[in-house]
Scaffold this active site. Structure first.
Site, PDB file in Angstrom:
ATOM      1  CD1 TRP A   1      -2.184  -2.104   2.021  1.00  0.00           C
ATOM      2  CD2 TRP A   1      -2.903  -1.389   0.022  1.00  0.00           C
ATOM      3  NE1 TRP A   1      -3.188  -2.942   1.587  1.00  0.00           N
ATOM      4  CE2 TRP A   1      -3.639  -2.531   0.376  1.00  0.00           C
ATOM      5  CE3 TRP A   1      -3.181  -0.760  -1.192  1.00  0.00           C
ATOM      6  CZ2 TRP A   1      -4.637  -3.067  -0.442  1.00  0.00           C
ATOM      7  CZ3 TRP A   1      -4.165  -1.287  -2.013  1.00  0.00           C
ATOM      8  CH2 TRP A   1      -4.886  -2.435  -1.625  1.00  0.00           C
TER       9      TRP A   1
ATOM     10  CG  ASP B   1      -3.041   3.734   4.567  1.00  0.00           C
ATOM     11  OD1 ASP B   1      -4.036   3.546   5.294  1.00  0.00           O
ATOM     12  OD2 ASP B   1      -2.808   3.054   3.533  1.00  0.00           O
TER      13      ASP B   1
ATOM     14  CE  LYS C   1      -8.867  -2.996   3.853  1.00  0.00           C
ATOM     15  NZ  LYS C   1      -7.720  -2.291   3.340  1.00  0.00           N
TER      16      LYS C   1
HETATM   17  C1  LIG Z   1      -7.171  -1.846   2.022  1.00  0.00           C
HETATM   18  C2  LIG Z   1      -6.106  -0.838   2.172  1.00  0.00           C
HETATM   19  C3  LIG Z   1      -5.914   0.191   1.235  1.00  0.00           C
HETATM   20  C4  LIG Z   1      -6.718   0.295  -0.051  1.00  0.00           C
HETATM   21  O1  LIG Z   1      -7.978   0.745   0.173  1.00  0.00           O
HETATM   22  P1  LIG Z   1      -9.077   0.847  -0.997  1.00  0.00           P
HETATM   23  O2  LIG Z   1     -10.210   1.486  -0.272  1.00  0.00           O
HETATM   24  O3  LIG Z   1      -9.367  -0.529  -1.479  1.00  0.00           O
HETATM   25  O4  LIG Z   1      -8.532   1.732  -2.066  1.00  0.00           O
HETATM   26  C5  LIG Z   1      -4.934   1.126   1.491  1.00  0.00           C
HETATM   27  N1  LIG Z   1      -4.160   1.055   2.591  1.00  0.00           N
HETATM   28  C6  LIG Z   1      -4.306   0.080   3.503  1.00  0.00           C
HETATM   29  C7  LIG Z   1      -3.419   0.032   4.690  1.00  0.00           C
HETATM   30  C8  LIG Z   1      -5.271  -0.902   3.315  1.00  0.00           C
HETATM   31  O5  LIG Z   1      -5.398  -1.894   4.223  1.00  0.00           O
END
Ligand SMILES: *Cc1c(COP(=O)(O)O)cnc(C)c1O
Length: 360
Positions: A101, A171, A195
């Site tokens: 990511w 993030d 998540k």
């Molecule tokens: C799932 C995830 C993403 C991607 O998210 P989307 O909403 O599918 O674009 C980005 N960063 C992390 C840490 C993730 O777990």
């Protein structure tokens, strides 16, 4: 009706109490005679839902006055672009690459400026967190970017990097609201809610006010400017109303549970049950360096792909769902988000122990 133990990395398990409440209110929300799905986003009812969601979120995370909370769409991948489009003033940013990511975020940022990868754990398939105490931070860097919990690899940056005075952008998708955080350490933090917080379709951005600016990368669409959403209180256009409502129910649930310190303790207890078992198992092994282990996402392998497949199939038949690991790690992964009950991990470990005895 029976519920399984769902170990999916995302979209993922939600608190059963929240689902029941949403079901109860589905057809007639608080005597309005309609579902939240059917309401105008400008209606009093929805305005109250949004205001309460923001207030509860702020209270849970302890968001200071000088930070805005934005409820956005487009998922995590849109933040990979929005961050550089809005924050790269000098057209330079430093990225710490501890998984796919962060790598994707860095690659996206390259479209808007100069990107320096100042640390990476790609050499060992992202199975550890590099030393972040003295990085070659660029004088011109507009921010330092991290992915704090690596959903795929099961590592967490437990100690934030020394950014040498630069703003930290994080993030936090797969650890959002799993433990208390000191928001003042960040210029911006964001998470996709699917998540640990709610149904897919909402991304929550927490941004320090001075980073919300008129001047952005030339050509940045109105919808991709933080200022657009900050100025309109996340109501510039139709937001994902129902999803925000469910997030609001999760925030209420978290408050009833006792808040984020209680969640942290519960989450650490749950993770310890699985890690303690893995550390003594002769069949299953964790895949990451101990000190960098995640409390949320726990990958493990047997070392034999056929045996992994057998385990996943038998576990699924026993009601332990979505344990297949990401294809880049292989094996299994158990995600133990806020809504996973302790009984889920206990059942998983009992099942693993029986499988080990039958297969070694
Ligand atoms: C799932 C995830 C993403 C991607 O998210 P989307 O909403 O599918 O674009 C980005 N960063 C992390 C840490 C993730 O777990």
């Amino acid at each position: 009706m029976s519920r399984v133990f769902n170990f999916s990395a995302g979209p993922a398990v939600l608190p059963e109490e929240v689902l029941r409440k949403a079901a109860e209110e589905m057809v007639d929300y608080h005597g309005s005679g309609m579902s939240v799905m059917e309401m105008s986003h400008r209606s009093k009812d929805f305005q109250n839902i949004l205001a309460a969601a923001e207030e509860d979120f702020r209270e849970l995370l302890g968001v200071p006055e000088n930070y805005k909370v934005l409820f956005l769409q487009g998922g995590g991948n849109t933040q990979f672009a929005m961050v550089p489009m809005n924050l790269m003033r000098n057209r330079v940013a430093d990225y710490i690459v501890t998984g796919q990511w962060a790598k994707k975020a860095a690659k996206e940022a390259e479209m808007y400026g100069e990107v320096h990868v100042v640390a990476s754990s790609a050499d060992k398939n992202f199975s550890y967190i590099p030393d972040l105490s003295n990085l070659p931070i660029d004088d011109q860097a507009d921010y330092v970017y991290i992915c704090q919990n690596n959903t795929i690899y099961g590592t967490t940056i437990h100690e934030l990097p020394n950014t040498k005075g630069k703003d930290l952008v994080s993030d936090v998708s797969s650890m959002f609201l799993s433990e208390p955080m000191d928001v003042t350490k960040y210029g911006l933090l964001w998470g996709g809610v699917q998540k640990n917080v709610g149904p897919a379709g909402v991304t929550i951005v927490v941004i320090r006010e001075d980073l919300i600016r008129e001047e952005v990368f030339p050509g940045t669409p109105t919808m991709l400017r933080y200022k657009t959403h900050a100025d309109s209180g996340s109501l510039y256009n139709t937001p994902p109303c129902y999803n925000i409502y469910v997030c609001g129910l999760v925030f209420q649930w978290l408050k009833e549970m006792g808040g984020l310190s209680v969640m942290k303790q519960r989450n650490e207890e749950k993770a310890a049950i699985l890690y303690d078992y893995l550390d003594q198992s002769k069949l299953f092994k964790g895949t990451v360096v101990k000190k960098d282990r995640s409390v949320m996402n726990i990958p493990f392998v047997t070392g034999n792909a056929d045996l992994d497949a057998k385990f996943i199939a038998e576990a699924s038949a026993a009601g332990l769902k979505n344990l297949k690991g990401h294809r880049t790690v292989g094996g299994m992964r158990a995600s133990l988000y806020n809504a996973m009950p302790k009984a889920g991990v206990e059942t998983l470990v009992q099942f693993m122990d029986r499988f080990e005895k039958d297969n070694v």
